[in-house]
Design a protein around this motif. Structure first.
Motif, PDB file in Angstrom:
ATOM      1  N   SER A   1       2.079   1.212   9.176  1.00  0.00           N
ATOM      2  CA  SER A   1       2.834   0.235   8.396  1.00  0.00           C
ATOM      3  C   SER A   1       3.003  -1.067   9.161  1.00  0.00           C
ATOM      4  O   SER A   1       3.242  -1.056  10.376  1.00  0.00           O
ATOM      5  N   PRO A   2       2.895  -2.197   8.469  1.00  0.00           N
ATOM      6  CA  PRO A   2       3.119  -3.495   9.143  1.00  0.00           C
ATOM      7  C   PRO A   2       4.570  -3.669   9.581  1.00  0.00           C
ATOM      8  O   PRO A   2       4.882  -4.578  10.355  1.00  0.00           O
TER       9      PRO A   2
ATOM     10  N   THR B   1     -14.054 -10.968   8.444  1.00  0.00           N
ATOM     11  CA  THR B   1     -15.473 -10.683   8.194  1.00  0.00           C
ATOM     12  C   THR B   1     -15.797  -9.234   8.559  1.00  0.00           C
ATOM     13  O   THR B   1     -16.641  -8.609   7.908  1.00  0.00           O
ATOM     14  N   ARG B   2     -15.115  -8.703   9.583  1.00  0.00           N
ATOM     15  CA  ARG B   2     -15.378  -7.314   9.974  1.00  0.00           C
ATOM     16  C   ARG B   2     -14.947  -6.348   8.862  1.00  0.00           C
ATOM     17  O   ARG B   2     -15.543  -5.295   8.679  1.00  0.00           O
ATOM     18  N   HIS B   3     -13.924  -6.721   8.131  1.00  0.00           N
ATOM     19  CA  HIS B   3     -13.450  -5.875   7.027  1.00  0.00           C
ATOM     20  C   HIS B   3     -13.677  -6.615   5.711  1.00  0.00           C
ATOM     21  O   HIS B   3     -12.764  -6.866   4.942  1.00  0.00           O
ATOM     22  N   SER B   4     -14.941  -6.917   5.448  1.00  0.00           N
ATOM     23  CA  SER B   4     -15.296  -7.727   4.277  1.00  0.00           C
ATOM     24  C   SER B   4     -15.186  -6.962   2.966  1.00  0.00           C
ATOM     25  O   SER B   4     -15.368  -7.543   1.898  1.00  0.00           O
ATOM     26  N   GLY B   5     -14.878  -5.662   3.036  1.00  0.00           N
ATOM     27  CA  GLY B   5     -14.597  -4.914   1.818  1.00  0.00           C
ATOM     28  C   GLY B   5     -13.145  -5.038   1.394  1.00  0.00           C
ATOM     29  O   GLY B   5     -12.784  -4.664   0.283  1.00  0.00           O
ATOM     30  N   ILE B   6     -12.312  -5.563   2.292  1.00  0.00           N
ATOM     31  CA  ILE B   6     -10.886  -5.755   2.017  1.00  0.00           C
ATOM     32  C   ILE B   6     -10.571  -7.234   1.821  1.00  0.00           C
ATOM     33  O   ILE B   6      -9.833  -7.613   0.920  1.00  0.00           O
TER      34      ILE B   6
ATOM     35  N   LEU C   1       0.826  -1.204   0.000  1.00  0.00           N
ATOM     36  CA  LEU C   1       0.000   0.000   0.000  1.00  0.00           C
ATOM     37  C   LEU C   1       0.860   1.254   0.000  1.00  0.00           C
ATOM     38  O   LEU C   1       0.525   2.246  -0.665  1.00  0.00           O
ATOM     39  N   GLU C   2       1.973   1.229   0.729  1.00  0.00           N
ATOM     40  CA  GLU C   2       2.876   2.387   0.747  1.00  0.00           C
ATOM     41  C   GLU C   2       3.538   2.578  -0.616  1.00  0.00           C
ATOM     42  O   GLU C   2       3.669   3.705  -1.101  1.00  0.00           O
TER      43      GLU C   2
ATOM     44  N   PHE D   1      -2.123  -8.354   7.731  1.00  0.00           N
ATOM     45  CA  PHE D   1      -2.812  -9.383   6.936  1.00  0.00           C
ATOM     46  C   PHE D   1      -2.796  -9.024   5.446  1.00  0.00           C
ATOM     47  O   PHE D   1      -2.601  -9.892   4.595  1.00  0.00           O
ATOM     48  N   HIS D   2      -2.993  -7.753   5.153  1.00  0.00           N
ATOM     49  CA  HIS D   2      -2.966  -7.317   3.760  1.00  0.00           C
ATOM     50  C   HIS D   2      -1.599  -7.596   3.152  1.00  0.00           C
ATOM     51  O   HIS D   2      -1.493  -8.087   2.016  1.00  0.00           O
ATOM     52  N   GLU D   3      -0.536  -7.306   3.905  1.00  0.00           N
ATOM     53  CA  GLU D   3       0.820  -7.513   3.403  1.00  0.00           C
ATOM     54  C   GLU D   3       1.149  -8.992   3.268  1.00  0.00           C
ATOM     55  O   GLU D   3       1.755  -9.426   2.278  1.00  0.00           O
ATOM     56  N   LEU D   4       0.752  -9.801   4.260  1.00  0.00           N
ATOM     57  CA  LEU D   4       1.011 -11.248   4.200  1.00  0.00           C
ATOM     58  C   LEU D   4       0.306 -11.876   2.993  1.00  0.00           C
ATOM     59  O   LEU D   4       0.898 -12.686   2.271  1.00  0.00           O
ATOM     60  N   LEU D   5      -0.950 -11.487   2.775  1.00  0.00           N
ATOM     61  CA  LEU D   5      -1.694 -12.031   1.635  1.00  0.00           C
ATOM     62  C   LEU D   5      -1.097 -11.530   0.314  1.00  0.00           C
ATOM     63  O   LEU D   5      -1.070 -12.265  -0.675  1.00  0.00           O
TER      64      LEU D   5
END
Length: 410
Positions: free
Chosen positions: A259-260, A317-322, A212-213, A282-286
């Protein structure tokens, strides 16, 4: 300098108009989102099912001494391999993976059927090594990033071995790759004994930038407008959030991105800021994973190293848009939405070539089998036709003989 928030696509996008955040501190655990099935992303997993079964069986044989195994030994492991039919059927359905031959398990025992790696599969394994060598720098970067996000910059070597397929790491990365980069990695202990660790030796600030950065920097460079890193948030058709949850996500998205790779030891585990950091990890790991999806139980193995809470899976599930959490195959799998268009993986890892080549190998075998079955059917049809013609000729001959006999009688 102008400041721009990174694009946030959501059905409540128009409500993100107030730059002043009145973030109400609520218990994150009380914010519930009902899980809904996404058929297109489920299909992305389903269509890889046959490939994954084949990969598991191949891996099992490759791990055997001499890369050979008696067929009956493999038959006993069907449940662990999640193979729903007999091994002999699997071999017939997937020609080109293995050769079969008879040999003795013991000198005085009767010969039994063995499996060994075929020449075609062995050629693929050589291609796999070539692709990994070609992308060695990319693999080293992945490994560094996994360590840089971890607490104390250390991960269990045995856990890394367990997830090597998820991130495209070579089978022998601890033996042949890690020693080549002593300025980056230090292996502590002996792998396989449960007390072995891989430690980061040198921190590279250029690598301490998330996807993302990097994306925000690139957009800033192209537009000349400073872009703030944030998540692409897009709910698919049929997904809805209650008003309370919608407002919480709106305010949460306006929080500064964490940042992670940043030190977050000072953050409260239950704070919205820690939630932002956890989602970032999680975004970075995926993003680093080969297929932009990882089974949730595998992520759970790293809870301590990456500072995940005990209820970490609710994030998906809480961030189901991501994210999307698939339940396909009876296993919870976290998926990165932005990496997919419908059921197709669009964000392709360079190491994805290995899967493409393996699928090509499988398809060659399936095509050959289909042609063999077609030939057999054609032979059967021809034989049936010949039998029908022969029977018709015999009937005609018999009828003719009877007619001739009747004339002679007269």
């Amino acid at each position: 300098m102008l400041f721009k928030t990174h694009s946030i696509h959501t059905h409540f996008h128009n409500s993100l108009v107030n730059p002043k955040i009145n973030f109400q501190i609520k218990s994150i655990s009380s914010l519930k989102v009902v899980w809904r099935r996404d058929q297109k992303l489920d299909f992305a997993i389903e269509k890889d099912k046959r490939y994954k079964v084949c990969a598991r069986v191949v891996k099992e044989v490759l791990n055997e001494p001499g890369q050979v195994i008696p067929l009956r030994y493999l038959e006993k492991r069907r449940e662990r391999l999640r193979l729903n039919f007999r091994v002999k059927t699997f071999i017939n359905q997937n020609p080109g993976l293995f050769d079969t031959y008879y040999d003795k398990i013991k000198p005085k025992s009767e010969p039994v059927l063995f499996l060994r790696v075929s020449d075609r599969l062995r050629n693929f394994l050589e291609e796999e090594k070539g692709i990994q060598l070609e992308n060695e720098g990319f693999i080293v970067t992945k490994l560094c990033k996994l360590l840089m996000m971890a607490k104390d910059k250390v991960l269990s070597a045995d856990k890394l071995v367990h997830v090597k397929r998820e991130f495209g790491l070579p089978n022998d990365f601890l033996v042949n790759l890690v020693p080549k980069y002593p300025h980056y990695f230090r292996l502590i202990g002996c792998p396989g004994e449960g007390k072995s660790f891989l430690e980061l030796v040198e921190w590279n600030p250029e690598l301490a930038k998330s996807v993302l950065e990097q994306r925000a920097e690139e957009e800033s460079r192209l537009t000349g407008i400073r872009v703030r890193p944030n998540f692409n948030y897009k709910l698919p058709p049929g997904f809805f959030l209650r008003k309370e949850m919608r407002e919480w996500v709106r305010d949460w998205l306006e929080l500064d991105y964490i940042s992670p790779y940043a030190d977050v030891s000072h953050l409260d585990q239950a704070s919205p800021e820690m939630e932002k950091r956890t989602v970032g990890v999680f975004h970075e790991l995926l993003s680093l994973s080969l297929f932009k999806r990882i089974p949730v139980p595998i992520l759970g193995k790293f809870s301590e190293e990456y500072r995940f809470s005990n209820q970490f899976s609710s994030v998906f599930t809480r961030h189901s848009g991501i994210f999307y959490m698939s339940l396909k195959g009876g296993i919870k799998t976290a998926m990165l939405r932005e990496a997919y268009k419908d059921s197709e993986l669009m964000d392709r890892d360079p190491l994805h070539k290995i899967k493409d080549r393996f699928v090509q190998l499988l398809e060659e075998g399936w095509k050959e089998r289909a042609e063999q079955l077609k030939s057999k059917r054609e032979v059967m049809v021809k034989n049936t036709e010949m039998m029908t013609i022969t029977k018709w000729d015999l009937d005609e001959q018999e009828s003719s003989e009877q007619s001739t006999g009747q004339k002679l009688d007269k």
